[in-house]
Design a protein around this motif. Structure first.
Motif, short mmCIF file in Angstrom:
data_model
loop_
_atom_site.label_atom_id
_atom_site.label_comp_id
_atom_site.label_asym_id
_atom_site.label_seq_id
_atom_site.Cartn_x
_atom_site.Cartn_y
_atom_site.Cartn_z
N PHE A 1 24.75 7.26 0.65
CA PHE A 1 24.84 5.89 1.16
C PHE A 1 23.43 5.34 1.35
O PHE A 1 22.44 6.06 1.13
N THR A 2 23.37 4.06 1.68
CA THR A 2 22.05 3.45 1.89
C THR A 2 21.82 3.33 3.39
O THR A 2 22.69 2.84 4.11
N LEU A 3 20.67 3.82 3.85
CA LEU A 3 20.35 3.73 5.27
C LEU A 3 19.05 2.96 5.44
O LEU A 3 18.00 3.39 4.94
N ASN A 4 19.14 1.85 6.09
CA ASN A 4 17.98 0.99 6.33
C ASN A 4 17.22 0.72 5.04
O ASN A 4 15.99 0.76 5.00
N GLY A 5 17.98 0.49 3.97
CA GLY A 5 17.39 0.11 2.69
C GLY A 5 17.02 1.26 1.78
O GLY A 5 16.68 1.05 0.62
N ALA A 6 17.08 2.49 2.29
CA ALA A 6 16.68 3.63 1.46
C ALA A 6 17.93 4.47 1.12
O ALA A 6 18.85 4.59 1.94
N ALA B 1 12.90 -3.69 12.14
CA ALA B 1 11.50 -4.10 12.02
C ALA B 1 11.12 -4.19 10.54
O ALA B 1 11.83 -3.67 9.68
N GLY B 2 10.02 -4.88 10.28
CA GLY B 2 9.58 -5.06 8.90
C GLY B 2 9.03 -3.77 8.31
O GLY B 2 8.91 -2.75 9.00
N PRO B 3 8.68 -3.81 7.00
CA PRO B 3 8.24 -2.60 6.31
C PRO B 3 7.00 -1.95 6.94
O PRO B 3 6.84 -0.74 6.88
N ARG B 4 6.15 -2.74 7.55
CA ARG B 4 4.96 -2.15 8.19
C ARG B 4 5.14 -2.05 9.71
O ARG B 4 4.18 -1.98 10.46
#
Lengths: 711, 149
Positions: B3-8, B76-79
């Protein structure tokens, strides 16, 4: 460089970013290598003796650790006020309530653990339990407060009003259940293990747990280490109970020779842990026809449950607040706490005061009604003012805010909306309360709370305190106070972890004392460091202990004198809708004006008040625990209901600043105060809407309908 | 399962009947998702599955096969830059003890996706499945309203 003080400014919460990103680590979030899971096996009867404990011989006990009372190396006592509560009941020993801990189990995985629990058999010799307050004969404590004459001897009384009130149990319902992880050693530097026990847990008072652990496990000061993890709410519920959880976890870890996680699920937490004391409060009030208050005679009976816990101190606060914030020349208060065979009751925000103030505030309403006067006018006539004396004979010399908060709340409350017709009736009620900030009487003097602060060589500063952050803002406010006194930016100040091997005992995080009492020690320590930095170089460490001002006098034997260093005050105005068909009460709007002395951080002060207010709304309306055979019938979150966002009223908070000379910047403790006022205001509002008086809370639909029907 | 978790993308070898809550916390280290009751009453374990708020204590991990799961760690954002909603929670004092905060944020996040300018009643409705014992909800509602555009 000039650094601007942040006092009175709502700076970001210290651990705010960690809490909104999920990075904050609560007890159950911590990964501890090789830890097993623990479980408590509890009594299924309310009273009797344990005849035998049998471990099913058919079950494979090889992979399970079993702890009984025989495995306790020290004393079988959960250290608190009285040594009556055992860590584990022993075979032949007495059972005094349902859910009393008897046996502990630990296993490498949850399935084995659950399986093991099913293979334990405990046989009892039951005895007849006592539940009713009227039938209870064992007394935990009594308090008598006397001012002026006996009720019968007071002259000039033209009207006597009598009434009896009843308040129910309440669960703190912190959203993070109780839990502790025990490690059967302590770390000294990287990888070096020394004899001892380390507890990491969800708790308010690290040194309470420390003391209890030392006694039950026979450890030295150094060998017992207690560390607070991020804590998901306490409200008093994590004042004394964590000692029990910690000792249990430690016993299991010691026997297993490895770390053990003892994390309660919600069902166990609701069924077994302490609740707010229920009770009965009877008032007799004597007045003149013009409303002049001449005499108050008050009897309080609180239900302590199966063990003493903090009951005598709860009773004390209930008794001292029992008159309400009023000046009366003749007062008799007889208070007693009794034992019953229900799970023990304990600390909960307000600590007895909400119970007795509920009765006191409704008494004002009843007297006003009998006199044909407005209850607001009667409060103005009775309220404590500068120079007046309380029931214990304490003369109020400063920061008396009764009238300020009454005026502020009345001014802020909008006009009451029209009632919604025949089916829904609308009403408004008001209450006026006070709450002693800090410990009662000589409590702070005996405790001698200590705080340390360090100036480090890198130019930063560190506060060493056992005061915990449980959501109320300790970390933020302490850093604000320190940075202000040092004249440095907030980023230069930090707190050491709440770890008993690192920080001194600044006392428990209870009794609305943290900002006011310990906050002042922060100021004093920072001031001394700043002064010494003029002449010395860092590192510097200073230590500050509480010194009771000479002006405070308290006599424990006669219960007279300065019961509290200062009082905070609040006026609450509640608007309710009562559905006359279903009996349902909906609190729609609530205005509360609070004299907090000084709001060090206005957003957090408001947040405390709003949260406490809703907790009180829950107590007054929907939070009811039904008893069955000495246990709680609704011991799940599906059946014990607390207010949701849909149930919560619109709350308007007004902070009134009326400084106290010894509080930091004038601040007074307000953590518990918001628990006091809403319940009587809501009951008065229900009367305004329906014409009926309830004498008991919660105001459930059943009670409202029954009261309306019997009218 | 995947599955996809937080975009990954996540690939796991687990028993499908385990609670999603436990797999997230214990196998994937996403401890921002909390357990408050284990019975779907408190909302502390809220996660998003394909954009809907779900109590992860009531979901078997097998049910999220091929689906998109978001936890508080994914807001939160990628950084690591905080979202507007996260910032608003800090600024308005919406997080006190913080244990309900992850679930509250996710419930509010979904509301704001669906309703760009919610009113107070919309917010109360959207957060009704998430219990908070510290705030009286006032500051949480203020924080969410402040994010309306």
């Amino acid at each position: 460089m000039v650094t601007t003080s942040t006092i009175g400014r709502s700076v970001p919460r210290r651990e705010g970013a960690a809490k909104v990103t999920g990075a904050a680590l609560y007890t159950d979030d911590l990964v501890v290598a090789d830890a097993w899971y623990g479980q408590t096996v509890r009594s299924t009867i309310p009273r009797g003796r344990i005849r035998s404990i049998t471990l099913d011989p058919e079950f494979d006990w090889e992979r399970v650790v079993v702890v009984t009372a025989d495995d306790i190396p020290g004393e079988n006592v959960v250290h608190l006020i009285r040594d009556d509560q055992p860590v584990l009941a022993r075979v032949g020993g007495e059972i005094r309530h349902r859910e009393e801990p008897i046996l502990l189990l630990a296993a490498p995985d949850r399935n084995t653990l659950e399986e093991a629990v099913r293979h334990v058999r405990i046989d009892y010799d039951p005895a007849e339990p006592v539940y009713a307050l009227e039938e209870a004969t064992e007394v935990y404590s009594t308090i008598n407060i006397r001012k002026g004459k006996d009720f019968e001897d007071v002259e000039g009384v033209e009207l006597v009003v009598e009434r009896s009130f009843r308040v129910g149990l309440q669960e703190q319902l912190y959203i993070e259940p109780q839990g502790a992880i025990a490690i059967p050693w302590r770390e000294r530097g990287a990888g070096s293990r020394e004899p001892g026990v380390t507890i990491i847990g969800s708790l308010q008072c690290p040194y309470y747990v420390h003391r209890a652990l030392k006694r039950a496990l026979k450890l030295t000061d150094e060998q017992a280490v207690v560390v607070q993890a991020e804590t998901g709410g306490g409200f008093g519920g994590k004042e004394e109970y964590p000692s029990m959880v910690a000792i249990h976890a430690a016993l299991l870890a010691r026997k297993a020779g490895r770390p053990v996680r003892l994390i309660y699920d919600r069902h166990e937490d609701l069924a077994a842990t302490t609740k707010r004391h229920p009770g009965v409060i009877r008032h007799r009030t004597g007045v003149k026809k013009d409303g002049t208050l001449l005499s108050q005679d008050i009897e309080i009976v609180l239900d302590g449950g199966g063990y003493c816990t903090l009951t005598p101190v709860v009773l004390s606060r209930a008794a001292i607040h029992a008159t309400g914030p009023y000046s009366c020349p003749n007062v008799r208060i007889h208070a007693r706490a009794v034992a019953t065979n229900t799970p023990p009751n304990g600390a909960f925000r307000g600590f007895g005061a909400p119970q007795s103030l509920f009765a006191a505030e409704l008494m004002v309403e009843h007297v006003a009604e009998r006199l044909g006067m407005s209850s607001v006018d009667l409060r103005r006539k009775w309220m404590l003012r500068l120079g007046d004396t309380t029931a214990t004979g304490q003369t109020l010399t400063e920061s008396v805010g009764a009238e300020l908060v009454l005026d502020a709340a009345l001014k802020a409350a909008s006009a009451v909306g029209r009632s919604g017709g025949r089916a829904v009736k609308r009403g408004r009620g008001l209450s006026l309360v006070f709450h002693g900030s800090g410990f009662t009487g000589s409590g702070e003097k005996k405790l001698q709370g200590t705080l340390a602060m360090e100036a480090l060589a890198d130019g930063t500063f560190r506060i060493l305190t056992a005061s915990t952050e449980i959501g109320q803002g300790t970390k933020t406010i302490f850093c604000q106070l320190a940075a202000d006194a040092l004249g440095v930016g907030l980023d230069k100040v930090d707190l050491a972890p709440q770890d008993t091997s690192l920080v001194p005992d600044s006392g428990p995080t209870v009794a609305s004392r943290t900002a006011m009492i310990v906050g002042r020690l922060v100021q004093e320590a920072a001031t001394e460091i700043k002064d010494r930095l003029q002449r010395e170089r860092a590192p510097i460490k200073v230590q500050k202990s509480y010194v009771q001002p000479d002006s405070i006098h308290w006599d424990e034997t006669t219960y007279t004198g300065d019961a509290y260093p200062i009082y905070a005050w609040a006026c609450t105005i509640a608007d309710v809708d009562v559905d006359m068909t279903t009996g349902e009460v909906r609190v729609t709007d609530l205005v509360t004006a609070v004299d907090c002395g000084k709001a060090l951080h206005p957003v957090m002060a408001e947040g405390q008040i709003e949260g406490g207010t809703l907790q009180a709304v829950g107590w007054a309306t929907i939070e009811e625990i039904k008893m069955k055979d000495g246990g709680y019938q609704n011991d799940r979150l599906a059946t014990y209901l607390i207010p949701t966002a849909l149930d919560a009223p619109r709350i308007k908070t007004i902070l009134v600043e009326n400084p106290y000379s010894r509080g930091p910047f004038g601040a007074k403790g307000i953590g518990e105060l918001p628990m006091d006022g809403p319940a009587p205001a809501i009951i008065a509002a229900i009367h305004d809407a329906t014409g009926v008086w309830l004498d008991e809370i919660p105001a459930t639909p059943e009670r409202v309908l029954a009261a309306c029907a019997s009218r | 399962m995947r599955f996809t978790l937080n975009g990954a993308a996540v690939s796991l070898d687990v028993v499908g009947s385990r609670r999603l809550l436990d797999v997230l916390r214990e196998d994937l280290g996403k401890t921002g998702t909390k357990e408050g009751c284990g019975e779907g009453e408190c909302g502390a374990c809220s996660v998003l599955i394909d954009g809907e708020v779900v109590d992860s204590c009531l979901v078997a991990v097998g049910q999220v096969e091929g689906r998109n799961v978001i936890t508080v760690e994914g807001l939160a954002g990628p950084r690591g830059e905080l979202s507007l909603l996260q910032q608003a929670f800090i600024e308005h004092g919406a997080a006190q003890c913080g244990i309900c905060t992850p679930g509250m944020l996710l419930a509010a996040h979904v509301l704001l996706k669906k309703e760009q300018r919610p009113d107070a009643d919309d917010v109360r409705e959207a957060l009704a499945g998430n219990l908070c014992r510290c705030t009286g909800y006032t500051k949480i509602i203020e924080a969410v309203l402040s994010c309306g555009t």
